[in-house]
Design an enzyme around this catalytic site. Structure first.
Site, PDB file in Angstrom:
ATOM      1  N   GLY A  28      50.372  46.932  31.564  1.00 16.81           N
ATOM      2  CA  GLY A  28      50.030  47.691  32.809  1.00 16.81           C
ATOM      3  C   GLY A  28      48.837  46.782  33.145  1.00 16.81           C
ATOM      4  CD  GLU A  29      47.047  50.493  31.460  1.00 14.55           C
ATOM      5  OE1 GLU A  29      47.225  51.402  31.592  1.00 14.55           O
ATOM      6  OE2 GLU A  29      47.945  49.530  30.248  1.00 14.55           O
ATOM      7  CE1 TYR A  30      47.240  39.494  31.263  1.00 12.91           C
ATOM      8  CE2 TYR A  30      49.401  39.730  32.495  1.00 12.91           C
ATOM      9  CZ  TYR A  30      48.289  38.833  31.355  1.00 12.91           C
ATOM     10  OH  TYR A  30      48.684  36.775  32.189  1.00 12.91           O
ATOM     11  CD  GLN A  59      45.868  48.578  37.449  1.00  9.70           C
ATOM     12  OE1 GLN A  59      46.463  49.361  36.152  1.00  9.70           O
ATOM     13  NE2 GLN A  59      46.683  49.282  38.710  1.00  9.70           N
ATOM     14  N   GLY A  60      44.504  43.709  35.971  1.00 14.67           N
ATOM     15  CA  GLY A  60      44.266  42.657  35.782  1.00 14.67           C
ATOM     16  C   GLY A  60      44.326  41.291  35.916  1.00 14.67           C
TER      17      GLY A  60
END
Length: 412
Positions: A59-61, A63-64
């Protein structure tokens, strides 16, 4: 406090090594970290300029990713190291070409930090959303490395705002700048004395906008949909599948159904197939069947769901009855109604879209039946609901440009 923290991390690392002997996921977690330094040394030389980006998981990937793509365009001479904490992120993206090195982040011990920095020597560091590792952050500060937290989200119940959270509050002092999602996060950081804060928004909205602009055509979906109403249920858990299958078996409407389970193990796929009393096919058996005659398609592979959503007239996103809601923005960006289960606390965009009536939360099969039937029989309602979602996402976009304007000035 640093002594106690380091002791806890060392003990946790030792316990994980033991548990990894009997747990396959933990084995990935532990054994994957053994390769980190060698992976970095293989691709990064002492002369390279390096941008380090860290994401906890998939999920953070996501976003990044818009930031990574822009960094590659504006700073092609820099090499990018992308680290993950969780196997659920690394194991999915380890073969991607998005970065020069993709690896696990070693546990936050001083020894590991020293080895990582010796190999990686980042010129700039970017952490995504929640990732706060005191030893890594301290080392970045000592090296005068510009360090940023992007798409950050702060809430009163986090450790930083507890009476016992002084150690973690101190770790936040190592960031050069915070890019937060909302005014509340800025206010909370301000209560700790941080003025180096920009409300940039959430880069996920830029990410899903990119999805719409790409080519989402799938030949098998064109044949399967065959011009009919299509409901796509993505990232479903057994609790979700139970109510969806009950509806599939009872409805008399001419609807095509796609189910993309979170778990794609063969025994689970077989259980789903056997519980459906209509003509069903799994993706890996497509070549042996006439797709147009099938009413239910089971996706037993990964990597297709986002494009499949582009064929949906409405979507169901799984996890709201189980361990945690999955990504609702990916289907919502295609301008369709989105149904979810009852558990969505903490998902700000979901809470807002429910208030706007673009996302509908249901608690049982009867409610699922009512919402689905209304969408099938009322085109105006369905289109109006879908427009709510696309307008919301468009209005929330732009975080990437706001963040990049600062990063570009720092990198030079």
């Amino acid at each position: 406090m640093y002594f106690l923290y380091n002791l806890i991390v060392i003990c946790a690392s030792a316990i994980l090594k033991v548990l990894a002997l009997v747990n396959s996921k933990l084995a990935l977690f532990v054994n994957g970290r053994k390769k980190t330094i060698s992976l970095i040394k293989k691709s990064i030389s002492k002369e390279d300029k390096v941008i380090w980006i860290h994401a906890a998981s998939l999920g953070e990937y996501e976003q990044g990713l818009p930031i990574i793509e822009q960094l590659k365009i504006y700073h092609p001479s820099h090499k990018i190291i992308l680290t993950f904490f969780s196997p659920s992120g690394y194991e999915v993206k380890k073969n991607s070409k998005i970065a020069d090195v993709i690896c696990y982040l070693p546990m936050d011990t001083k020894r590991n930090v020293n080895a990582f920095f010796s190999a990686a020597h980042p010129d700039i560091a970017i952490f995504i959303k929640y990732e706060i590792w005191p030893n890594y952050l301290s080392a970045l500060k000592k090296a005068s490395t510009p360090t940023f937290l992007i798409s950050a989200l702060f809430k009163e119940d986090q450790i930083y705002f507890k009476w016992y959270g002084g150690f973690m509050r101190k770790a936040l002092n190592n960031f050069s700048h915070f890019f937060v999602q909302n005014e509340k996060s800025k206010t909370l950081l301000g209560s700790m004395g941080h003025t180096n804060v920009t409300i940039a928004g959430d880069t996920r909205f830029d990410r899903v906008n990119e999805i719409v602009e790409r080519n989402n055509e799938l030949e098998f979906m064109t044949r399967f949909k065959d011009g009919k109403f299509c409901l796509v249920a993505g990232s479903t858990w057994p609790e979700d599948e139970k109510l969806i299958i009950e509806y599939i078996n009872k409805t008399t409407y001419s609807i095509k159904f796609v189910i993309a389970p979170h778990t794609i193990k063969d025994n689970h796929i077989q259980e789903i197939i056997q519980s459906i009393n209509k003509k069903v096919i799994r993706y890996t058996d497509l070549e042996h069947n006439n797709l147009e005659d099938c009413e239910v398609l089971i996706i037993d592979t990964i990597g297709l769901l986002t494009k499949i959503y582009s064929y949906a007239d409405m979507a169901y996103v799984g996890g709201g009855f189980a361990t945690g809601l999955h990504n609702t923005l990916e289907p919502a960006v295609f301008g369709i109604p989105v149904i979810i289960g009852p558990k969505y606390d903490g998902f700000a965009e979901v809470e807002e879209l429910i208030d706007l009536k673009g996302v509908i939360s249901i608690e049982n099969t009867n409610e699922f039946t009512e919402v689905t039937n209304h969408s099938f029989t009322n085109d105006d309602l369905r289109v109006k609901t879908g427009h709510v979602n696309t307008a919301y996402i468009k209005n929330k976009s732009g975080a990437t440009d706001r963040i990049m304007s600062v990063l570009n000035s720092v990198i030079g």
